[in-house]
Design a protein around this motif. Sequence first.
Motif, PDB file in Angstrom:
ATOM      1  N   UNK A 168       0.871  -1.182   0.000  1.00 26.83           N
ATOM      2  CA  UNK A 168       0.000   0.000   0.000  1.00 26.83           C
ATOM      3  C   UNK A 168       0.910   1.234   0.000  1.00 26.83           C
ATOM      4  N   UNK A 169       1.437   1.590  -1.165  1.00 28.10           N
ATOM      5  CA  UNK A 169       2.453   2.649  -1.226  1.00 28.10           C
ATOM      6  C   UNK A 169       1.913   4.051  -1.018  1.00 28.10           C
ATOM      7  N   UNK A 170       0.595   4.244  -1.179  1.00 27.82           N
ATOM      8  CA  UNK A 170       0.032   5.594  -1.096  1.00 27.82           C
ATOM      9  C   UNK A 170      -0.919   5.714   0.089  1.00 27.82           C
ATOM     10  N   UNK A 171      -0.842   6.845   0.766  1.00 28.56           N
ATOM     11  CA  UNK A 171      -1.775   7.135   1.854  1.00 28.56           C
ATOM     12  C   UNK A 171      -3.152   7.440   1.278  1.00 28.56           C
ATOM     13  N   UNK A 172      -4.191   6.958   1.943  1.00 27.72           N
ATOM     14  CA  UNK A 172      -5.563   7.254   1.537  1.00 27.72           C
ATOM     15  C   UNK A 172      -6.359   7.690   2.754  1.00 27.72           C
ATOM     16  N   UNK A 191      -3.078   0.336  -4.105  1.00 20.62           N
ATOM     17  CA  UNK A 191      -2.346  -0.900  -3.842  1.00 20.62           C
ATOM     18  C   UNK A 191      -1.410  -1.239  -4.994  1.00 20.62           C
ATOM     19  N   UNK A 192      -0.421  -2.078  -4.682  1.00 21.47           N
ATOM     20  CA  UNK A 192       0.524  -2.533  -5.694  1.00 21.47           C
ATOM     21  C   UNK A 192       1.046  -3.905  -5.282  1.00 21.47           C
ATOM     22  N   UNK A 193       1.672  -4.586  -6.229  1.00 21.95           N
ATOM     23  CA  UNK A 193       2.312  -5.874  -5.960  1.00 21.95           C
ATOM     24  C   UNK A 193       3.808  -5.673  -5.791  1.00 21.95           C
ATOM     25  N   UNK A 194       4.402  -6.500  -4.949  1.00 21.70           N
ATOM     26  CA  UNK A 194       5.854  -6.495  -4.825  1.00 21.70           C
ATOM     27  C   UNK A 194       6.471  -6.858  -6.176  1.00 21.70           C
ATOM     28  N   UNK A 195       7.646  -6.337  -6.462  1.00 17.77           N
ATOM     29  CA  UNK A 195       8.268  -6.553  -7.780  1.00 17.77           C
ATOM     30  C   UNK A 195       8.555  -8.027  -8.042  1.00 17.77           C
ATOM     31  N   UNK A 196       8.788  -8.804  -6.989  1.00 21.70           N
ATOM     32  CA  UNK A 196       9.094 -10.233  -7.165  1.00 21.70           C
ATOM     33  C   UNK A 196       7.897 -11.119  -6.839  1.00 21.70           C
TER      34      UNK A 196
END
Length: 245
Positions: A168-172, A191-196
């Motif tokens: 969850x890289x961004x504050x909401x 939300x985002x997925x880990x690079x690996x």
Amino acid sequence: MHCQPGYKHEVYIWSKNTQTCLICDEPAQTADCVCNVCETELPWLMEQCEVCALPLPMEGLICGQCQQHTPAFKQVIAPWSYSFPIDSLISRFKHAAHWPLGHMLGRLMGHYLHHRFDNTGLARPDLLLPVPMARKRLRERGYNQALMLTRWLSTDLDIPYDEHLLLRPHETVAQQALDAKTRKRNLLHAFALATDAQVQDRHFAVVDDVLTTGATAHSLAQLLINAGARQVDVYCLARTPKPGT
């Protein structure tokens, strides 16, 4: 900074002879720290939507919202309706750091899921994924209740978990005060997925404490499905009823 409690040991002593019910303070007959009467009287979720677990008047139905807008997740598994005393127990666990209450609910949910796996054909997921919390909110609260639940379920169900796959890289803005439409907008790109992240053809279960509109669960499930996941389920302690019911 990693401030999440590790909990390598039990939160409190699990002795059948000394435990009292965490709800009524009477002697508990099991190591789950809840007496038989209180466990029976919890608001167990019975008739519900087969997709999002919204409480409904009959079994075998799909609610209107899920018929109009099919969620990315396959199904929500929730033992209880979000009503007294479950609402109070979850709130104290989540906002007041009453971790023994969360552990008790997590163990009861583990029993419930075991029953579903063994008796209703519910498919076991490959991996449990806690709903991630943004760094600022994690620093403020000091712990992620979804991760704590995930760890307890992982132990009870013997299913691995990954706390780093979902990000969850961004504050909401906090979701509690928002309506359904605003919640969806609030979560765009949250939300985002880990690079690996290893997602392709895997079955995941996203773990959270309460499902209200399903916006967070849908966003995470959509992210996983778009990355190649085979199926995404949602495990939560409680499902809120439809407003006004």
